[in-house]
Design a protein around this motif. Structure first.
Motif, PDB file in Angstrom:
ATOM      1  N   UNK A 130      -4.325  22.774  13.004  1.00 54.03           N
ATOM      2  CA  UNK A 130      -4.198  21.500  12.294  1.00 54.03           C
ATOM      3  C   UNK A 130      -3.126  20.630  12.924  1.00 54.03           C
ATOM      4  N   UNK A 131      -2.023  21.245  13.360  1.00 53.43           N
ATOM      5  CA  UNK A 131      -0.938  20.478  13.978  1.00 53.43           C
ATOM      6  C   UNK A 131      -1.398  19.813  15.270  1.00 53.43           C
ATOM      7  N   UNK A 132      -2.158  20.510  16.076  1.00 57.02           N
ATOM      8  CA  UNK A 132      -2.663  19.922  17.317  1.00 57.02           C
ATOM      9  C   UNK A 132      -3.489  18.679  17.015  1.00 57.02           C
ATOM     10  N   UNK A 133      -4.378  18.797  16.033  1.00 46.32           N
ATOM     11  CA  UNK A 133      -5.210  17.658  15.630  1.00 46.32           C
ATOM     12  C   UNK A 133      -4.350  16.477  15.181  1.00 46.32           C
ATOM     13  N   UNK A 134      -3.338  16.744  14.365  1.00 49.06           N
ATOM     14  CA  UNK A 134      -2.497  15.675  13.827  1.00 49.06           C
ATOM     15  C   UNK A 134      -1.723  14.975  14.938  1.00 49.06           C
ATOM     16  N   UNK A 135      -1.216  15.717  15.897  1.00 51.51           N
ATOM     17  CA  UNK A 135      -0.460  15.109  17.004  1.00 51.51           C
ATOM     18  C   UNK A 135      -1.325  14.138  17.793  1.00 51.51           C
ATOM     19  N   UNK A 136      -2.561  14.516  18.059  1.00 50.51           N
ATOM     20  CA  UNK A 136      -3.455  13.622  18.800  1.00 50.51           C
ATOM     21  C   UNK A 136      -3.812  12.384  17.980  1.00 50.51           C
ATOM     22  N   UNK A 137      -4.013  12.553  16.678  1.00 53.62           N
ATOM     23  CA  UNK A 137      -4.280  11.404  15.812  1.00 53.62           C
ATOM     24  C   UNK A 137      -3.086  10.460  15.794  1.00 53.62           C
ATOM     25  N   UNK A 138      -1.890  11.009  15.682  1.00 53.29           N
ATOM     26  CA  UNK A 138      -0.676  10.193  15.656  1.00 53.29           C
ATOM     27  C   UNK A 138      -0.513   9.416  16.958  1.00 53.29           C
ATOM     28  N   UNK A 139      -0.749  10.071  18.087  1.00 51.55           N
ATOM     29  CA  UNK A 139      -0.609   9.386  19.370  1.00 51.55           C
ATOM     30  C   UNK A 139      -1.613   8.266  19.546  1.00 51.55           C
ATOM     31  N   UNK A 140      -2.876   8.549  19.285  1.00 50.46           N
ATOM     32  CA  UNK A 140      -3.923   7.537  19.481  1.00 50.46           C
ATOM     33  C   UNK A 140      -3.753   6.359  18.533  1.00 50.46           C
ATOM     34  N   UNK A 141      -3.249   6.614  17.341  1.00 53.00           N
ATOM     35  CA  UNK A 141      -3.096   5.522  16.375  1.00 53.00           C
ATOM     36  C   UNK A 141      -2.044   4.508  16.810  1.00 53.00           C
ATOM     37  N   UNK A 142      -1.065   4.922  17.622  1.00 53.21           N
ATOM     38  CA  UNK A 142      -0.064   3.958  18.108  1.00 53.21           C
ATOM     39  C   UNK A 142      -0.717   2.916  19.015  1.00 53.21           C
ATOM     40  N   UNK A 143      -1.650   3.362  19.852  1.00 54.53           N
ATOM     41  CA  UNK A 143      -2.389   2.409  20.674  1.00 54.53           C
ATOM     42  C   UNK A 143      -3.174   1.446  19.793  1.00 54.53           C
ATOM     43  N   UNK A 144      -3.769   1.988  18.715  1.00 55.73           N
ATOM     44  CA  UNK A 144      -4.602   1.171  17.836  1.00 55.73           C
ATOM     45  C   UNK A 144      -3.779   0.131  17.079  1.00 55.73           C
ATOM     46  N   UNK A 145      -2.577   0.504  16.644  1.00 55.72           N
ATOM     47  CA  UNK A 145      -1.723  -0.448  15.927  1.00 55.72           C
ATOM     48  C   UNK A 145      -1.388  -1.637  16.823  1.00 55.72           C
ATOM     49  N   UNK A 146      -0.997  -1.350  18.058  1.00 58.46           N
ATOM     50  CA  UNK A 146      -0.654  -2.456  18.960  1.00 58.46           C
ATOM     51  C   UNK A 146      -1.871  -3.301  19.318  1.00 58.46           C
ATOM     52  N   UNK A 147      -2.973  -2.644  19.612  1.00 59.62           N
ATOM     53  CA  UNK A 147      -4.172  -3.385  20.005  1.00 59.62           C
ATOM     54  C   UNK A 147      -4.647  -4.300  18.881  1.00 59.62           C
TER      55      UNK A 147
END
Length: 458
Positions: free
Chosen positions: A329-346
């Motif tokens: 679950x932690x691996x999944x959450x880390x990838x979601x957190x990282x990708x969402x930063x790109x989405x916030x800026x975009x």
């Protein structure tokens, strides 16, 4: 007539094949006089009470800057200092709590005092030094005492299924701030800020003190009598699955033993990365939204949605980790957190309000979910008896992440702009996901897990 080995009045102590001791036979009603569910509800209320200092603070940025004539960077460094001391006390408070020198009620009273002092400093500080002392030091320390006490007491009362319970309590640390985000952003101004902050501080301090008055610790090594610790079996299929996916620690590790495994330092670094991203989002999403031209009410809504999803996501992710395993679950959450930063800026850069709100919620989910995962994983890997100290060591990474995410984040934004800062944050999140692949329970190999799976299915 002598009693059997390990048998005492009302309970008995048993050992598993690894030599770990379990105290069984006593119910929560016998120990507390009421259901152990209260040891989830009361910490949850207290966590909601301290959450506004972190999650709603930047919503008060404009008013505080104007009222006190503080330079804009002081706001971000104030938050960084608060986070620093909130994390700094986790380990020493854990040691004091586990030694018995700091009872739970006393810890919560100290937390209540720190809470009100923090708000008094924001309301009446004659200069920024007193704000750093009152809000940063006393407010952060008080919140850290409450946080360390509340998060760890849940795992002690629910050693057989701690993920969902810990996540629920941890969630209060985010969505409890929602009404204060709107209050500080939309209602508070230079004409009413001092009285408003004083009332809020007194109200929240009372909530912390009242919750703490009724909290209590279980005995050392306590295990619920309806679950057999030697076979990790129970009638409830949820408990069986949770223990299969997240088996109990092979022993009760002391902090230094946990450090020597090499796993605790790796957990520390992973939390440093992910918590830094979370603090960065809390500190800069509001000013980023303002700069992108979104109305103040919309920015407050985005921040509120982030806090709501941040908090509710902690409970949901805890439940998911009970079913599918903490590390996965932690691996999944880390990838979601990282990708969402790109989405916030975009989304902000193209001015898309719906996408900005969605990205903000996803970022909030990822940023919140990491904390209950690490709290439950620490107990899973190193045991419950020293969990306050062990998790205090892991959580101490927030000492650095708070300053990096808020204070250094301001430097990165000033140098590279919001684009460079959000891209860097997203990349760090993806890197943390890769590191999480290397986390495994000390002292337990694949053969052990297969044998336990057979025992569970028997």
């Amino acid at each position: 007539m002598s009693k059997p080995d390990g048998q005492t009045d009302g309970y008995r102590e048993v050992k598993d094949v690894n030599g770990r001791v379990y105290r069984v036979g006593e119910t929560d009603q016998q120990i507390l006089g009421r259901s152990r569910r209260w040891m989830v509800i009361l910490p949850w209320f207290a966590m909601m009470a301290i959450s506004s200092s972190e999650y709603a603070f930047t919503s008060a940025e404009e008013t505080l800057s104007s009222a006190h004539n503080w330079h804009g960077s002081h706001i971000f460094w104030l938050l960084g200092v608060w986070v620093f001391f909130q994390a700094a006390v986790a380990f020493p408070v854990g040691k004091l709590r586990e030694s018995g020198r700091l009872p739970v009620k006393a810890a919560m009273m100290l937390g209540a005092i720190g809470t009100v002092l923090g708000y008094v400093a924001l309301a009446y500080a004659p200069n920024v030094f007193w704000a750093y002392l009152g809000f940063g030091f006393f407010g952060g320390t008080g919140a850290g005492i409450v946080y360390a006490t509340c998060v760890n007491i849940v795992g002690k009362w629910y050693p057989e299924r701690k993920g969902g319970k810990t996540g629920f309590v941890n969630g209060g640390f985010a969505y409890g701030s929602v009404p204060f985000i709107f209050l500080f952003k939309s209602y508070m101004d230079t004409s009413n800020y001092s009285g408003l902050l004083l009332v809020v501080g007194l109200f929240l301090a009372f909530a912390v003190a009242a919750s703490g008055f009724f909290m209590a610790d279980p005995p050392k090594n306590w295990w619920p009598p309806h679950v057999d610790p030697l076979r990790a079996s129970a009638d409830d299929p949820r408990i069986r699955r949770s223990l299969e996916m997240n088996p109990p620690a092979v022993k009760q590790y002391t902090p230094m033993e946990a450090v020597r495994t090499g796993i605790l330092p790796l957990m520390w670094f992973c939390l440093l990365c992910t918590a830094g991203i979370n603090i960065f989002g809390i500190a800069f999403q509001v000013p980023f939204g303002d700069e992108m031209g979104f109305a103040g009410g919309i920015v407050a809504l985005a921040m509120s949605l982030k806090a709501i999803v941040n908090g509710t996501g902690r409970g949901v992710i805890g439940w998911i980790s009970d079913r599918y395993g903490r590390r996965r679950t932690l691996i999944f959450v880390c990838f979601v957190l990282g990708l969402s930063q790109y989405a916030v800026y975009f989304s902000g850069s193209i001015g898309s309000l719906p996408l900005f709100l969605l990205a903000s919620m996803v970022s909030g989910f990822g940023g919140g979910a990491i904390f209950p995962l690490f709290a439950a994983m620490t107990a899973d890997y190193f045991g419950e008896n020293n969990n306050a100290s062990n998790y205090g060591l892991v959580y101490s990474s927030k000492l650095v992440s708070g300053l990096v995410g808020s204070g250094l984040g301001a430097v990165v934004v000033a140098t590279w702009g919001y684009g460079g800062a959000f891209i860097l944050a997203g990349s760090i999140g993806l890197g943390a996901g890769c590191l999480a692949f290397f986390l495994k329970q000390p002292g337990r190999n694949l053969r052990d897990l297969r044998q336990e799976s057979v025992a569970l299915s028997a």
